[in-house]
Design a protein around this motif. Structure first.
Motif, PDB file in Angstrom:
ATOM      1  N   LYS A 160     104.473  60.940 -19.848  1.00 57.54           N
ATOM      2  CA  LYS A 160     103.432  60.588 -20.814  1.00 57.54           C
ATOM      3  C   LYS A 160     102.809  59.221 -20.532  1.00 57.54           C
ATOM      4  CE  LYS A 160     104.180  63.841 -24.054  1.00 57.54           C
ATOM      5  NZ  LYS A 160     103.128  64.659 -24.660  1.00 57.54           N
ATOM      6  N   ASP A 169     103.370  57.418 -30.811  1.00 55.36           N
ATOM      7  CA  ASP A 169     102.832  58.774 -30.850  1.00 55.36           C
ATOM      8  C   ASP A 169     103.748  59.658 -31.690  1.00 55.36           C
ATOM      9  OD1 ASP A 169     101.051  60.784 -30.344  1.00 55.36           O
ATOM     10  OD2 ASP A 169     101.848  61.280 -28.367  1.00 55.36           O
ATOM     11  N   GLU A 207      96.682  66.463 -24.478  1.00 52.23           N
ATOM     12  CA  GLU A 207      97.027  66.663 -25.876  1.00 52.23           C
ATOM     13  C   GLU A 207      95.888  66.074 -26.695  1.00 52.23           C
ATOM     14  OE1 GLU A 207     101.081  65.233 -26.566  1.00 52.23           O
ATOM     15  OE2 GLU A 207     101.820  67.175 -25.840  1.00 52.23           O
ATOM     16  N   GLY A 259      99.967  63.093 -32.703  1.00 51.04           N
ATOM     17  CA  GLY A 259     100.548  64.215 -31.966  1.00 51.04           C
ATOM     18  C   GLY A 259      99.486  65.290 -31.822  1.00 51.04           C
ATOM     19  N   GLU A 296      94.457  64.632 -29.846  1.00 51.09           N
ATOM     20  CA  GLU A 296      95.089  63.978 -30.984  1.00 51.09           C
ATOM     21  C   GLU A 296      94.086  63.088 -31.722  1.00 51.09           C
ATOM     22  OE1 GLU A 296      98.854  62.190 -30.205  1.00 51.09           O
ATOM     23  OE2 GLU A 296      99.346  63.567 -28.567  1.00 51.09           O
ATOM     24  N   ASP A 338      96.292  62.391 -25.048  1.00 52.41           N
ATOM     25  CA  ASP A 338      97.614  61.984 -24.555  1.00 52.41           C
ATOM     26  C   ASP A 338      97.944  62.866 -23.345  1.00 52.41           C
ATOM     27  OD1 ASP A 338     100.216  61.114 -24.233  1.00 52.41           O
ATOM     28  OD2 ASP A 338     101.005  62.389 -25.828  1.00 52.41           O
TER      29      ASP A 338
HETATM   30 CA    CA Z   1     101.391  63.414 -27.770  1.00 57.99          CA
END
Ligand code: CA
Length: 378
Positions: free
Chosen positions: A220, A100, A168, A310, A170, A200
């Protein structure tokens, strides 16, 4: 039609529990069973990996054959078209390694301001290389998988379910062609097969306590969701853009050779309500640069590797791809139409990320959505 010949993303489906999952492409509201339609057992192996390992010439030929059959030979394909509501979709790839990155200038700056308020938001390395870390491939899950609220250490002497569960939004890249240990990757399009959407999931309280000095870990690794459909790069030819201007000029090995920025427009919805529209085209580091960086030390690629961009965050407040940014670490809660407010996710919340891209002749390429619902901690 939506999901027409210009799109044709690949996924893995089954019609019942006893069937080994098979590879198909989405066409309208149907899935084309490729093992049947193309008489090729590579599509009956339970994941896309065997097909991906054949490499870019095979990817191109297969796409051309499918497009040709669907446009000229409908009666031959008909027996292999299955309505989407009759199938279960699975994780499309057997994920090999998962990386990531952290490629949005705005996201990295926002997080820097929140996590390290008395320092420059960006570390000196950020504009020199695409910052990233190796994640946990075994907890990459298919869209629709429930997300169990993680528990962990949230500070000195504090343990319990995360109170700051976040998302997140992404974009992920799926590697087909491997490299040998010691080699660097070649051209992006010779290795990367396609694109998927990624959520994520992130526990901000666990993350903030654990990440110094080695970076993200248990905050994570509990789950990362991806779309059931992998959009081949070939479907995104009209979405290619130059990528954001970079200052300073990157090292030679990171120089862009081709236009691999992508004009993808994302939407993030909580319980059906759109809360953000992150623009992928504004990302600072492009996916070809991520690939070059990930292999510059000779680390090998494997078929099924997944690397993600990201969090995609744009410059405007309504373009941020995480709740920690949208609510500024919970200090400015989002108001939802049902009258409730959200700083972070509550049990029962469903988060769905969708995206579109420009296609040929004014068509719109829709990417497969990634969705997940939070369930209580165990
Ligand atoms: Ca991330």
């Amino acid at each position: 039609m939506s999901w027409g010949l210009e799109n044709l993303p690949y996924g893995v489906f089954s019609r019942n529990e006893s069937e080994i999952p098979r590879v198909g492409v989405r066409y309208g509201d149907h899935v084309v069973d490729l093992a049947g339609a193309l008489h090729d057992e590579v599509f009956a192996t339970g994941s896309l990996n065997a097909f991906l390992s054949r490499g870019p010439a095979a990817w191109r030929d297969t796409r051309a054959v499918i497009q040709n059959k669907l446009s000229t030979d409908q009666t031959a394909v008909e027996p292999h078209l299955i309505p989407l509501d009759q199938v279960t979709l699975h994780l499309p790839i057997e994920v090999a390694d998962y990386v990531d990155f952290y490629c949005s200038l705005e996201h990295a700056s926002n997080l820097g301001r929140m996590f390290r308020p008395n320092e420059e938001p960006l570390k000196p390395n950020w504009r020199q290389l695409p910052v990233g870390y190796h994640g946990r491939a075994g907890t990459v899950v298919a869209s629709g998988t429930s997300i169990v609220r993680p528990s962990g250490q949230r500070g000195a002497g504090l343990f319990g379910p995360s109170a700051k569960l976040d998302i997140e939004a992404e974009v992920g890249f799926v590697v087909g062609t491997p490299t040998a240990l010691g080699d660097r990757a070649g051209r992006f399009e010779d290795h990367v097969f396609g694109v998927t959407l990624v959520n994520d999931w992130s526990a901000r309280d666990i993350q903030a306590w654990e990440y110094v000095p080695l970076g993200p870990f248990l905050g994570k690794s509990f789950a990362t969701s991806i779309s059931p459909w992998i959009t081949p790069l070939a479907a995104l030819s009209q979405a290619r853009v130059a990528g954001r201007e970079q200052d300073p000029e990157p090292h030679d090995y990171l120089r862009r050779q081709e236009r691999w920025g992508l004009d993808l427009s994302l939407e993030v919805a909580i319980n059906g309500e759109v809360v953000s529209r992150p623009p992928y085209r504004d990302m600072y580091w492009t996916p070809d640069q991520m690939l070059a960086h990930m292999t510059v030390n000779g680390a090998s690629l494997r078929t099924g590797d997944l690397y993600a961009s990201g969090t995609v965050s744009g410059a405007e407040p309504g373009e941020r791809g995480s709740l920690i940014e949208l609510t500024w670490n919970g200090t400015e809660p989002l108001k939802l139409p049902d009258g409730s407010a959200r700083a972070f996710l509550e049990d029962g919340d469903t988060v769905t990320i969708t995206a579109t891209a420009p296609g040929p002749g004014g068509a719109v390429i829709t990417l497969g959505e990634v969705s997940g619902t939070v369930v209580p901690a165990r």
